[in-house]
Design a protein around this motif. Sequence first.
Motif, PDB file in Angstrom:
ATOM      1  N   GLU A  90       6.177   3.439   0.196  1.00 42.10           N
ATOM      2  CA  GLU A  90       5.302   2.269   0.095  1.00 42.10           C
ATOM      3  C   GLU A  90       5.652   1.277   1.197  1.00 42.10           C
ATOM      4  O   GLU A  90       6.825   1.085   1.529  1.00 42.10           O
ATOM      5  CB  GLU A  90       5.475   1.607  -1.274  1.00 42.10           C
TER       6      GLU A  90
ATOM      7  N   SER B  49       8.379   8.800  -3.320  1.00 37.45           N
ATOM      8  CA  SER B  49       7.165   8.103  -2.906  1.00 37.45           C
ATOM      9  C   SER B  49       7.522   7.134  -1.786  1.00 37.45           C
ATOM     10  O   SER B  49       8.686   6.739  -1.634  1.00 37.45           O
ATOM     11  CB  SER B  49       6.549   7.335  -4.084  1.00 37.45           C
TER      12      SER B  49
ATOM     13  N   LEU C 215       2.739   9.665  -2.243  1.00 37.96           N
ATOM     14  CA  LEU C 215       3.311   9.685  -3.581  1.00 37.96           C
ATOM     15  C   LEU C 215       4.179  10.918  -3.784  1.00 37.96           C
ATOM     16  O   LEU C 215       3.947  11.967  -3.175  1.00 37.96           O
ATOM     17  CB  LEU C 215       2.200   9.681  -4.638  1.00 37.96           C
TER      18      LEU C 215
ATOM     19  N   GLU D 210       0.833  -1.199   0.000  1.00 37.95           N
ATOM     20  CA  GLU D 210       0.000   0.000   0.000  1.00 37.95           C
ATOM     21  C   GLU D 210       0.871   1.255   0.000  1.00 37.95           C
ATOM     22  O   GLU D 210       1.943   1.296   0.613  1.00 37.95           O
ATOM     23  CB  GLU D 210      -0.908  -0.006   1.229  1.00 37.95           C
ATOM     24  N   THR D 211       0.401   2.276  -0.699  1.00 38.36           N
ATOM     25  CA  THR D 211       1.129   3.535  -0.783  1.00 38.36           C
ATOM     26  C   THR D 211       0.944   4.348   0.493  1.00 38.36           C
ATOM     27  O   THR D 211      -0.179   4.498   0.987  1.00 38.36           O
ATOM     28  CB  THR D 211       0.640   4.354  -1.986  1.00 38.36           C
TER      29      THR D 211
ATOM     30  N   GLU E 125      12.572   1.776 -11.148  1.00 39.12           N
ATOM     31  CA  GLU E 125      12.423   2.225  -9.763  1.00 39.12           C
ATOM     32  C   GLU E 125      13.780   2.267  -9.065  1.00 39.12           C
ATOM     33  O   GLU E 125      14.550   1.314  -9.124  1.00 39.12           O
ATOM     34  CB  GLU E 125      11.485   1.282  -9.011  1.00 39.12           C
TER      35      GLU E 125
END
Length: 235
Positions: A99, A97, A44, A40-41, A71
Amino acid sequence: MKKTEALVIARESLLLRSLPAPVADKLLSDATFKDVLRGETVFLQGDRAQVIHVVLDGWVKLYRVSPNGNEAVVNVFTRGHSFGEAVAFRQQPYPVSAEAVSDCALMLISARSFISILEHEPELSLAVIASTFQHLHDLVAQVEQIKAQTGAQRVADFLIRLCNCEAGACEVTLPYDKALIAGRLGMKPESLSRAFSKLKAVGVRISRHQAVIENIQALQDYAEKDPADSWSKEL
């Protein structure tokens, strides 16, 4: 996780442990909690930073995605680590970001509340500087590793940091998948596999998510060895 345990973990984080107890307690009393599932983020790149995150349990990665879709893992944080301080204090967009790479429990501290306290007690800014300096130090250390160590040495150093004993044999659990470990160490997954194979010579055995180290000191010596030594012997 019980709230009392969460507060103890947060209180011992680099950002809060150097603050006077009343100040830390004030910040923690206004904090909120968030459970994040694996994959799940958290936020961002480009989102406006308004809170400071403290990891209470699990692992969170910070990363950037290049224009070609690759990435790049910037850092990985776990229990007791805070991140996002500098950008949150400036109320700026996140440059990366975040995560969850495992199920996580996070604490979110309001940057606005923290700034308000600093405005009234500016001497506390030293604690904030110490925290942001540590993040800078960690990034410099990562660059130094990539420039000065072989891939196998970087993996050796990574394993040593996971050990909860200082000498003799030790068994550690790899905290996240091997593709992420490779990204964290500036390697490709196939290079990580070759590095694991090379470490067999110094007593390291990898079995799924476990690493068995026969002798921590031998692994430490290998990690600190100058790569140029082996080159000079070949000349």
